[in-house]
Design a protein around this motif. Sequence first.
Motif, mmCIF file in Angstrom:
data_model
loop_
_atom_site.group_PDB
_atom_site.id
_atom_site.type_symbol
_atom_site.label_atom_id
_atom_site.label_comp_id
_atom_site.label_asym_id
_atom_site.label_seq_id
_atom_site.Cartn_x
_atom_site.Cartn_y
_atom_site.Cartn_z
ATOM 1 N N GLY A 7 18.861 -5.931 -14.810
ATOM 2 C CA GLY A 7 19.621 -4.703 -14.590
ATOM 3 C C GLY A 7 18.796 -3.441 -14.758
ATOM 4 O O GLY A 7 19.316 -2.337 -14.567
ATOM 5 N N ASN A 8 17.508 -3.585 -15.088
ATOM 6 C CA ASN A 8 16.646 -2.441 -15.413
ATOM 7 C C ASN A 8 15.572 -2.066 -14.399
ATOM 8 O O ASN A 8 14.962 -0.996 -14.537
ATOM 9 C CB ASN A 8 15.915 -2.712 -16.743
ATOM 10 C CG ASN A 8 16.818 -3.111 -17.875
ATOM 11 O OD1 ASN A 8 16.794 -4.255 -18.328
ATOM 12 N ND2 ASN A 8 17.629 -2.181 -18.357
ATOM 13 N N LEU A 11 11.233 -10.574 -2.844
ATOM 14 C CA LEU A 11 12.578 -11.071 -2.535
ATOM 15 C C LEU A 11 13.028 -11.900 -3.720
ATOM 16 O O LEU A 11 12.353 -12.863 -4.106
ATOM 17 C CB LEU A 11 12.592 -11.891 -1.249
ATOM 18 C CG LEU A 11 13.999 -12.188 -0.697
ATOM 19 C CD1 LEU A 11 13.987 -12.330 0.815
ATOM 20 C CD2 LEU A 11 14.596 -13.447 -1.334
ATOM 21 N N VAL A 12 14.176 -11.519 -4.288
ATOM 22 C CA VAL A 12 14.558 -12.057 -5.592
ATOM 23 C C VAL A 12 15.983 -12.596 -5.595
ATOM 24 O O VAL A 12 16.753 -12.376 -4.662
ATOM 25 C CB VAL A 12 14.421 -10.964 -6.675
ATOM 26 C CG1 VAL A 12 12.996 -10.440 -6.751
ATOM 27 C CG2 VAL A 12 15.391 -9.796 -6.420
ATOM 28 N N GLU A 13 16.285 -13.297 -6.693
ATOM 29 C CA GLU A 13 17.633 -13.760 -7.048
ATOM 30 C C GLU A 13 18.158 -14.904 -6.186
ATOM 31 O O GLU A 13 19.367 -15.180 -6.182
ATOM 32 C CB GLU A 13 18.630 -12.595 -7.072
ATOM 33 C CG GLU A 13 18.294 -11.484 -8.054
ATOM 34 C CD GLU A 13 18.553 -11.845 -9.518
ATOM 35 O OE1 GLU A 13 19.041 -12.956 -9.784
ATOM 36 O OE2 GLU A 13 18.265 -11.007 -10.398
ATOM 37 N N VAL A 14 17.285 -15.592 -5.453
ATOM 38 C CA VAL A 14 17.713 -16.821 -4.788
ATOM 39 C C VAL A 14 17.805 -17.922 -5.849
ATOM 40 O O VAL A 14 16.830 -18.217 -6.542
ATOM 41 C CB VAL A 14 16.729 -17.238 -3.682
ATOM 42 C CG1 VAL A 14 17.082 -18.633 -3.147
ATOM 43 C CG2 VAL A 14 16.741 -16.223 -2.549
ATOM 44 N N ASP A 35 13.481 -16.276 -14.719
ATOM 45 C CA ASP A 35 14.885 -15.841 -14.673
ATOM 46 C C ASP A 35 15.490 -15.604 -16.056
ATOM 47 O O ASP A 35 16.702 -15.687 -16.243
ATOM 48 C CB ASP A 35 15.741 -16.822 -13.859
ATOM 49 C CG ASP A 35 15.850 -18.213 -14.477
ATOM 50 O OD1 ASP A 35 15.344 -18.412 -15.600
ATOM 51 O OD2 ASP A 35 16.455 -19.087 -13.833
ATOM 52 N N PHE A 36 14.626 -15.253 -17.024
ATOM 53 C CA PHE A 36 15.140 -14.970 -18.365
ATOM 54 C C PHE A 36 15.835 -13.619 -18.443
ATOM 55 O O PHE A 36 16.442 -13.280 -19.455
ATOM 56 C CB PHE A 36 14.005 -15.010 -19.402
ATOM 57 C CG PHE A 36 13.153 -16.232 -19.332
ATOM 58 C CD1 PHE A 36 13.703 -17.460 -18.992
ATOM 59 C CD2 PHE A 36 11.800 -16.172 -19.592
ATOM 60 C CE1 PHE A 36 12.910 -18.594 -18.909
ATOM 61 C CE2 PHE A 36 11.002 -17.304 -19.514
ATOM 62 C CZ PHE A 36 11.555 -18.523 -19.182
ATOM 63 N N GLY A 37 15.737 -12.832 -17.363
ATOM 64 C CA GLY A 37 16.367 -11.511 -17.354
ATOM 65 C C GLY A 37 17.792 -11.517 -16.854
ATOM 66 O O GLY A 37 18.425 -10.470 -16.776
ATOM 67 N N THR A 38 18.336 -12.698 -16.521
ATOM 68 C CA THR A 38 19.683 -12.746 -15.962
ATOM 69 C C THR A 38 20.739 -12.538 -17.036
ATOM 70 O O THR A 38 20.555 -12.911 -18.188
ATOM 71 C CB THR A 38 19.943 -14.086 -15.256
ATOM 72 O OG1 THR A 38 19.706 -15.154 -16.188
ATOM 73 C CG2 THR A 38 19.024 -14.263 -14.059
ATOM 74 N N GLN A 39 21.864 -11.967 -16.601
ATOM 75 C CA GLN A 39 22.968 -11.701 -17.520
ATOM 76 C C GLN A 39 24.131 -12.670 -17.344
ATOM 77 O O GLN A 39 25.053 -12.690 -18.152
ATOM 78 C CB GLN A 39 23.485 -10.273 -17.303
ATOM 79 C CG GLN A 39 22.448 -9.199 -17.541
ATOM 80 C CD GLN A 39 22.952 -7.828 -17.212
ATOM 81 O OE1 GLN A 39 23.834 -7.300 -17.876
ATOM 82 N NE2 GLN A 39 22.407 -7.220 -16.168
ATOM 83 N N GLY A 76 10.823 -14.233 -5.995
ATOM 84 C CA GLY A 76 11.454 -14.346 -7.298
ATOM 85 C C GLY A 76 12.291 -15.601 -7.375
ATOM 86 O O GLY A 76 12.533 -16.265 -6.364
ATOM 87 N N GLY A 77 12.729 -15.919 -8.599
ATOM 88 C CA GLY A 77 12.761 -15.092 -9.776
ATOM 89 C C GLY A 77 13.907 -14.089 -9.718
ATOM 90 O O GLY A 77 14.457 -13.747 -8.681
ATOM 91 N N ASP A 78 14.311 -13.662 -10.936
ATOM 92 C CA ASP A 78 15.335 -12.624 -11.009
ATOM 93 C C ASP A 78 14.707 -11.258 -10.738
ATOM 94 O O ASP A 78 13.483 -11.128 -10.621
ATOM 95 C CB ASP A 78 16.095 -12.676 -12.340
ATOM 96 C CG ASP A 78 15.262 -12.262 -13.545
ATOM 97 O OD1 ASP A 78 14.613 -11.203 -13.499
ATOM 98 O OD2 ASP A 78 15.277 -12.990 -14.561
ATOM 99 N N HIS A 79 15.556 -10.214 -10.654
ATOM 100 C CA HIS A 79 15.060 -8.918 -10.194
ATOM 101 C C HIS A 79 14.172 -8.221 -11.213
ATOM 102 O O HIS A 79 13.480 -7.253 -10.892
ATOM 103 C CB HIS A 79 16.218 -8.009 -9.784
ATOM 104 C CG HIS A 79 15.884 -7.110 -8.643
ATOM 105 N ND1 HIS A 79 16.817 -6.537 -7.821
ATOM 106 C CD2 HIS A 79 14.686 -6.681 -8.153
ATOM 107 C CE1 HIS A 79 16.231 -5.801 -6.891
ATOM 108 N NE2 HIS A 79 14.935 -5.873 -7.084
ATOM 109 N N SER A 80 14.138 -8.723 -12.449
ATOM 110 C CA SER A 80 13.227 -8.108 -13.415
ATOM 111 C C SER A 80 11.779 -8.280 -13.005
ATOM 112 O O SER A 80 10.913 -7.513 -13.458
ATOM 113 C CB SER A 80 13.451 -8.698 -14.811
ATOM 114 O OG SER A 80 12.927 -10.015 -14.911
ATOM 115 N N ILE A 81 11.479 -9.241 -12.137
ATOM 116 C CA ILE A 81 10.075 -9.446 -11.737
ATOM 117 C C ILE A 81 9.554 -8.274 -10.906
ATOM 118 O O ILE A 81 8.346 -8.130 -10.727
ATOM 119 C CB ILE A 81 9.875 -10.778 -10.999
ATOM 120 C CG1 ILE A 81 10.572 -10.814 -9.634
ATOM 121 C CG2 ILE A 81 10.337 -11.931 -11.870
ATOM 122 C CD1 ILE A 81 9.672 -10.562 -8.470
#
Length: 322
Positions: A174-175, A287-290, A49-53, A132-137
């Motif tokens: 976000g990418n 499936l991400v961002e839980v 989750d290092f991609g979170t803002q 996931g994990g954040d959505h960058s995965i």
Amino acid sequence: MTGKIMGHNYETGRLNLPFVGLPTFAKAPYQPDWTKIDADAAILGAPFDFGTQWRSGARFGPRGIREASTLFSFGHAGAYDHEDDQTYLADTRIVDLGDADIVHTDTMSSHNNIESGVRTILDADALPVILGGDHSINIPCIAAFSNHEPIHIVQIDAHLDFVDERHGVRFGHGNPMRRAAERPWVTGLSQIGIRNVSSTAKDGYNEARKFGSDIVSVRQFRAMGLDSMLARIPKEINYYVTIDIDGFDPSIAPGTGTPSHGGFLYYEILELLDNLARQGNIVGVDLVEVAPDYDHTGSTSILAAQLLMNLIGRIFAYRHAT
């Protein structure tokens, strides 16, 4: 009444209730040796989750989803749905591979490890289901399909996630859809649930449409209806489904880093995915961002687990029916 059900005997065997034993996904067998995957679907955690803002915590999503999935592990004879008059998952072989190794603060090494895990699953002719994990995965997940047939991405999300680069960041949460659209093996994107204020500016929406993305909000989805939405998604092709839990309304999915009101309810997405599995071939799922710590009731993790169980069941029920 006695009788063996899928190798279990309720009189002499173990009852094996959900709170007993190790919490693999749906209490499926754990396979730590990735060279010996023999299954229809393989579960891989991507606790990154290092991609979170804003709010982090999705690194604990795989654990939360696995724990919640044990609720649905007592169906020794599969999962019977009386509305469909169909038993799902009875003959579906699922294994849990554990997690890809995450190197703290190192996005590229972590993403490479996730990509390697997904490639291994694909090489074993199994369906990769990534927690996931954040959505960058999603970025390494899509990269893993480079040697396979083209895919169309169906995204369930509150946010477009089509930022090209911001302050040098190209691989954050976000990418991912921008990175996916750049892949030559991605034939298009159906981006469903996008709503309200977003992390992607207007120029990102313009770029997405130039790449051929079909962008539909929750209100537009409801106004047109399910059949019209399905008609906009190309048929009889390979789909990769990426589900951001914030595509759902925070009234049923508060446990996420970037909640957005006005989202979907459970059956809206289940019926979409059910029909998607009928009209094409779903070859990958994430499936991400839980982020369990923002939901002390555990309902977000349960929603994620229930949706995945139903989706896996339908994918293989419709494959076996053809």
